[in-house]
Design a protein around this motif. Sequence first.
Motif, mmCIF file in Angstrom:
data_model
loop_
_atom_site.group_PDB
_atom_site.id
_atom_site.type_symbol
_atom_site.label_atom_id
_atom_site.label_comp_id
_atom_site.label_asym_id
_atom_site.label_seq_id
_atom_site.Cartn_x
_atom_site.Cartn_y
_atom_site.Cartn_z
ATOM 1 N N THR A 22 0.829 -1.206 0.000
ATOM 2 C CA THR A 22 0.000 0.000 0.000
ATOM 3 C C THR A 22 0.861 1.252 0.000
ATOM 4 O OG1 THR A 22 -0.179 -0.089 2.409
ATOM 5 C CG2 THR A 22 -1.954 -1.090 1.138
ATOM 6 N N ASN A 23 1.956 1.234 0.715
ATOM 7 C CA ASN A 23 2.848 2.396 0.726
ATOM 8 C C ASN A 23 3.492 2.602 -0.640
ATOM 9 O OD1 ASN A 23 2.313 2.912 3.395
ATOM 10 N ND2 ASN A 23 4.025 1.704 4.121
ATOM 11 N N LEU A 43 -11.388 4.292 -3.813
ATOM 12 C CA LEU A 43 -12.259 3.112 -3.843
ATOM 13 C C LEU A 43 -11.582 1.883 -3.224
ATOM 14 C CD1 LEU A 43 -13.835 3.500 -7.380
ATOM 15 C CD2 LEU A 43 -14.902 3.965 -5.170
ATOM 16 N N LEU A 44 -10.257 1.906 -3.143
ATOM 17 C CA LEU A 44 -9.550 0.787 -2.514
ATOM 18 C C LEU A 44 -9.778 0.755 -1.004
ATOM 19 C CD1 LEU A 44 -6.194 0.790 -4.476
ATOM 20 C CD2 LEU A 44 -8.061 -0.861 -4.646
ATOM 21 N N VAL A 75 -8.335 -0.665 9.026
ATOM 22 C CA VAL A 75 -8.807 0.714 9.188
ATOM 23 C C VAL A 75 -7.695 1.696 8.840
ATOM 24 C CG1 VAL A 75 -9.597 2.395 10.903
ATOM 25 C CG2 VAL A 75 -10.609 0.128 10.832
ATOM 26 N N TRP A 76 -6.467 1.390 9.225
ATOM 27 C CA TRP A 76 -5.339 2.264 8.905
ATOM 28 C C TRP A 76 -5.151 2.383 7.401
ATOM 29 C CZ3 TRP A 76 -2.655 5.925 10.944
ATOM 30 C CH2 TRP A 76 -1.458 6.311 10.370
ATOM 31 N N PHE A 81 -5.918 5.396 2.086
ATOM 32 C CA PHE A 81 -6.469 5.544 0.747
ATOM 33 C C PHE A 81 -7.545 6.624 0.695
ATOM 34 C CE2 PHE A 81 -4.596 1.330 -0.017
ATOM 35 C CZ PHE A 81 -3.905 1.637 -1.173
ATOM 36 N N THR A 82 -8.303 6.783 1.758
ATOM 37 C CA THR A 82 -9.340 7.809 1.785
ATOM 38 C C THR A 82 -8.724 9.207 1.767
ATOM 39 O OG1 THR A 82 -10.798 6.325 3.002
ATOM 40 C CG2 THR A 82 -11.343 8.660 3.049
ATOM 41 N N THR A 83 -7.651 9.411 2.491
ATOM 42 C CA THR A 83 -7.011 10.724 2.492
ATOM 43 C C THR A 83 -6.192 10.974 1.230
ATOM 44 O OG1 THR A 83 -5.129 9.862 3.738
ATOM 45 C CG2 THR A 83 -6.905 10.890 4.993
#
Length: 127
Positions: A22-23, A43-44, A75-76, A81-83
């Motif tokens: 993810t990073n 969306l991820l 959640v992390w 991804f949301t930010t």
Amino acid sequence: MIRLIWTLSAHTRYYLRRYMPTNRLLDAIRRRPNLRWGIPAMLLAVPYLLIASICTNALADGAPGWLHLVVLWAVWNAMKFTTMGPVSLILLVRARIAEAVARPGVRRDGDAGESLNHAAAEPLLHR
């Protein structure tokens, strides 16, 4: 002691930035050509929130306590991804403004030279 903690945290950060998928994806999105993928990357967050929801329900039904770590992880990553969507949008706007500011200076020089060449070529056309 402080130096040891500082060194350990620096090495941990380097390892996580370098090898966690993810990073690496978020680092790729932050590059200029890929900034447009920040909003779709939000969306991820949905699968991560789904994983967190499933694990939370399982914990409520008496699942092992280590699933709390999975919930925390999910959640992390969902928050990351949301930010990334708004951050990439701000970075994209900032990059486009910088490109637009840099562009007119180049365009004016090109237009001035083009108009001079066009004016010099007109008398040759009428002969």
